[in-house]
Design a protein around this motif. Sequence first.
Motif, PDB file in Angstrom:
ATOM      1  N   ALA A   1       0.826  -1.213   0.000  1.00 10.96           N
ATOM      2  CA  ALA A   1       0.000   0.000   0.000  1.00 10.96           C
ATOM      3  C   ALA A   1       0.860   1.263   0.000  1.00 10.96           C
ATOM      4  O   ALA A   1       0.548   2.238  -0.697  1.00 10.96           O
ATOM      5  N   GLU A   2       1.957   1.251   0.758  1.00 13.30           N
ATOM      6  CA  GLU A   2       2.850   2.413   0.770  1.00 13.30           C
ATOM      7  C   GLU A   2       3.550   2.580  -0.577  1.00 13.30           C
ATOM      8  O   GLU A   2       3.729   3.714  -1.066  1.00 13.30           O
ATOM      9  N   ALA A   3       3.970   1.471  -1.166  1.00 10.00           N
ATOM     10  CA  ALA A   3       4.607   1.546  -2.479  1.00 10.00           C
ATOM     11  C   ALA A   3       3.652   2.120  -3.512  1.00 10.00           C
ATOM     12  O   ALA A   3       4.033   2.960  -4.340  1.00 10.00           O
ATOM     13  N   MET A   4       2.395   1.701  -3.471  1.00  4.79           N
ATOM     14  CA  MET A   4       1.405   2.206  -4.421  1.00  4.79           C
ATOM     15  C   MET A   4       1.152   3.690  -4.222  1.00  4.79           C
ATOM     16  O   MET A   4       0.986   4.442  -5.184  1.00  4.79           O
ATOM     17  N   ARG A   5       1.148   4.093  -2.978  1.00  7.25           N
ATOM     18  CA  ARG A   5       0.889   5.518  -2.714  1.00  7.25           C
ATOM     19  C   ARG A   5       2.016   6.387  -3.271  1.00  7.25           C
ATOM     20  O   ARG A   5       1.772   7.441  -3.870  1.00  7.25           O
ATOM     21  N   SER A   6       3.249   5.945  -3.114  1.00  4.92           N
ATOM     22  CA  SER A   6       4.367   6.761  -3.593  1.00  4.92           C
ATOM     23  C   SER A   6       4.559   6.652  -5.106  1.00  4.92           C
ATOM     24  O   SER A   6       4.932   7.624  -5.760  1.00  4.92           O
ATOM     25  N   LEU A   7       4.298   5.479  -5.676  1.00  5.57           N
ATOM     26  CA  LEU A   7       4.522   5.284  -7.110  1.00  5.57           C
ATOM     27  C   LEU A   7       3.401   5.857  -7.971  1.00  5.57           C
ATOM     28  O   LEU A   7       3.655   6.405  -9.049  1.00  5.57           O
ATOM     29  N   ILE A   8       2.145   5.713  -7.517  1.00  8.40           N
ATOM     30  CA  ILE A   8       0.998   6.012  -8.380  1.00  8.40           C
ATOM     31  C   ILE A   8      -0.017   6.956  -7.749  1.00  8.40           C
ATOM     32  O   ILE A   8      -0.382   7.978  -8.323  1.00  8.40           O
ATOM     33  N   LEU A   9      -0.526   6.611  -6.583  1.00  8.29           N
ATOM     34  CA  LEU A   9      -1.690   7.332  -6.059  1.00  8.29           C
ATOM     35  C   LEU A   9      -1.403   8.815  -5.846  1.00  8.29           C
ATOM     36  O   LEU A   9      -2.176   9.676  -6.301  1.00  8.29           O
ATOM     37  N   GLU A  10      -0.314   9.136  -5.169  1.00  9.11           N
ATOM     38  CA  GLU A  10       0.001  10.544  -4.928  1.00  9.11           C
ATOM     39  C   GLU A  10       0.432  11.274  -6.197  1.00  9.11           C
ATOM     40  O   GLU A  10      -0.035  12.402  -6.442  1.00  9.11           O
ATOM     41  N   PRO A  11       1.303  10.700  -7.037  1.00 12.44           N
ATOM     42  CA  PRO A  11       1.679  11.410  -8.264  1.00 12.44           C
ATOM     43  C   PRO A  11       0.504  11.714  -9.187  1.00 12.44           C
ATOM     44  O   PRO A  11       0.473  12.764  -9.838  1.00 12.44           O
ATOM     45  N   VAL A  12      -0.480  10.814  -9.249  1.00 15.77           N
ATOM     46  CA  VAL A  12      -1.633  11.046 -10.125  1.00 15.77           C
ATOM     47  C   VAL A  12      -2.661  11.952  -9.452  1.00 15.77           C
ATOM     48  O   VAL A  12      -3.530  12.510 -10.122  1.00 15.77           O
ATOM     49  N   GLY A  13      -2.562  12.140  -8.137  1.00 15.58           N
ATOM     50  CA  GLY A  13      -3.494  13.002  -7.431  1.00 15.58           C
ATOM     51  C   GLY A  13      -4.760  12.314  -6.985  1.00 15.58           C
ATOM     52  O   GLY A  13      -5.823  12.933  -6.911  1.00 15.58           O
ATOM     53  N   LEU A  14      -4.659  11.022  -6.662  1.00 13.23           N
ATOM     54  CA  LEU A  14      -5.822  10.247  -6.225  1.00 13.23           C
ATOM     55  C   LEU A  14      -5.904  10.331  -4.701  1.00 13.23           C
ATOM     56  O   LEU A  14      -5.402   9.477  -3.981  1.00 13.23           O
ATOM     57  N   THR A  15      -6.568  11.352  -4.224  1.00  9.92           N
ATOM     58  CA  THR A  15      -6.509  11.694  -2.802  1.00  9.92           C
ATOM     59  C   THR A  15      -7.373  10.790  -1.929  1.00  9.92           C
ATOM     60  O   THR A  15      -7.153  10.714  -0.715  1.00  9.92           O
ATOM     61  N   THR A  16      -8.365  10.110  -2.503  1.00  9.82           N
ATOM     62  CA  THR A  16      -9.253   9.280  -1.681  1.00  9.82           C
ATOM     63  C   THR A  16      -8.911   7.802  -1.758  1.00  9.82           C
ATOM     64  O   THR A  16      -9.469   7.005  -1.000  1.00  9.82           O
ATOM     65  N   ALA A  17      -8.034   7.404  -2.674  1.00  9.89           N
ATOM     66  CA  ALA A  17      -7.772   5.982  -2.909  1.00  9.89           C
ATOM     67  C   ALA A  17      -7.033   5.364  -1.727  1.00  9.89           C
ATOM     68  O   ALA A  17      -6.065   5.928  -1.207  1.00  9.89           O
ATOM     69  N   ALA A  18      -7.505   4.182  -1.312  1.00  9.75           N
ATOM     70  CA  ALA A  18      -6.879   3.429  -0.227  1.00  9.75           C
ATOM     71  C   ALA A  18      -7.093   1.949  -0.516  1.00  9.75           C
ATOM     72  O   ALA A  18      -7.596   1.572  -1.585  1.00  9.75           O
ATOM     73  N   PHE A  19      -6.721   1.099   0.441  1.00  8.37           N
ATOM     74  CA  PHE A  19      -6.826  -0.341   0.245  1.00  8.37           C
ATOM     75  C   PHE A  19      -7.562  -0.980   1.412  1.00  8.37           C
ATOM     76  O   PHE A  19      -7.661  -0.420   2.498  1.00  8.37           O
ATOM     77  N   MET A  20      -8.070  -2.195   1.165  1.00  7.34           N
ATOM     78  CA  MET A  20      -8.864  -2.885   2.178  1.00  7.34           C
ATOM     79  C   MET A  20      -8.127  -3.037   3.498  1.00  7.34           C
ATOM     80  O   MET A  20      -8.744  -3.074   4.559  1.00  7.34           O
TER      81      MET A  20
END
Length: 446
Positions: free
Chosen positions: A168-187
């Motif tokens: 989840a942390e890797a996804m946040r740094s690689l994709i979620l934050e750079p694309v600006g997906l502020t609400t995306a999270a994981f189960m």
Amino acid sequence: MTDTRLPQFISAKAAEYGIPGSAVAVFAGGEESYAFHGPTSVADPRPLGPDTLFHFGSITKTFTATALMRLVADGRVDLDAPVRRYLPDFRLSDEDATDSLTITHLLNHTGGWSDYLPEGGDDSLERFVAGMADLPVEYPPGVHAAYKNAGFAVIGLMLEKLTGKPYAEAMRSLILEPVGLTTAAFMTEELTGHVAMGHAAQADGTLDITTEWLPERYADPSGGLVSTIGDQLRWARFHLSDGGGVLPHELLTLMQKATTEVEGDYFGDGIGLGWFLRKVDSVPTVGHGGSMVGQYSWLLLVPERDFAVVSVGTAGPNGIPYNQDVVRWALETYLGLVERDPEPIPFDQARASELVGVYETATGRAVISARDERLLLGFEVTEQAREVIGKAPDFEPSEFGLLPDADDQYIVLTGPLAGMRGVFSRDSAGAVEAINLAGRSYRRRP
């Protein structure tokens, strides 16, 4: 802005299919349109809206694939390299298959192993992937496309090893934050805010709340994403863009090119890198669906028209045809593209006799029968799968028909799977040995 046609359509369609809640977003002509229908659940009257979190299931695979492509862009991953280059301890039950399995085979579902459900205990990606060493290998890697969650668990473990961070942390740094997906999270993360609940239709027409937010880390890379519909449309627009400095445009477009062809498949005509490809009215589309217990979603892009639609419905099993109708309506309304189902051939008793039987994986079984000059397809969730995923509906038998000029291809004609296409496959002696249903390969039980 909101196109007034959109909320009117989804409210009428939701009523037709008994869908208690839905959210739909469309990007067309440079404008975004949103529509919401219904409450949080049958027990919670709060209306769904822009801040509501939905569970988008397997659409997560497009996120995991894109995160991996960022490492490809950095020269840290080679798509044609063997998986063992990055995970030296990785094993399948067949040594030759282990050696030849590449990163691309994971991304396009051609790994060749049978379906996999973990046993209880440690839910880490490392343990899940280690358990794949006991899986039977049914086809050499790269030969046969069959939808698998496990390949994306392997990618998730690669992301952890290569970044030194939990998935989840890797996804946040690689994709979620750079694309600006502020609400995306994981189960597996603590969810705060307004969360939509899923439902299952009962025989008497009532709806049971079914969504269970199971914190299983091994499932995050294949289906754990939770977000608003707005962030899903933002994700779709990112894949229509030049990459915005997050990913080189040539890698975004590479993800949308066929790496393997499929015939009569529910997902389309080919598979790219994390995407399913299909032509509608001869125009290429790129998409992916998501199915969780009680929530069903679909995301579709038409890159050459700069168009995207995302739909989610909060009830099963009719969430499947609901999303199909929403996407088809959007394609016709905004782009003038019409998707037409082919007509099946008349019932053939000799061919029907070849198909009748039970086809299984670890997660489910397809039951093919013939009655009153009709072919019928039923689906049951295995007890093993229920222990892992909780409540899940079986599908009552639906009528299906074989297609002309297409060897053993079929289309479902009635019920919640109406419009779904698939194909039966045969062994070297010509006997029917498996059915492709919703992208997965179910092998015939003796």
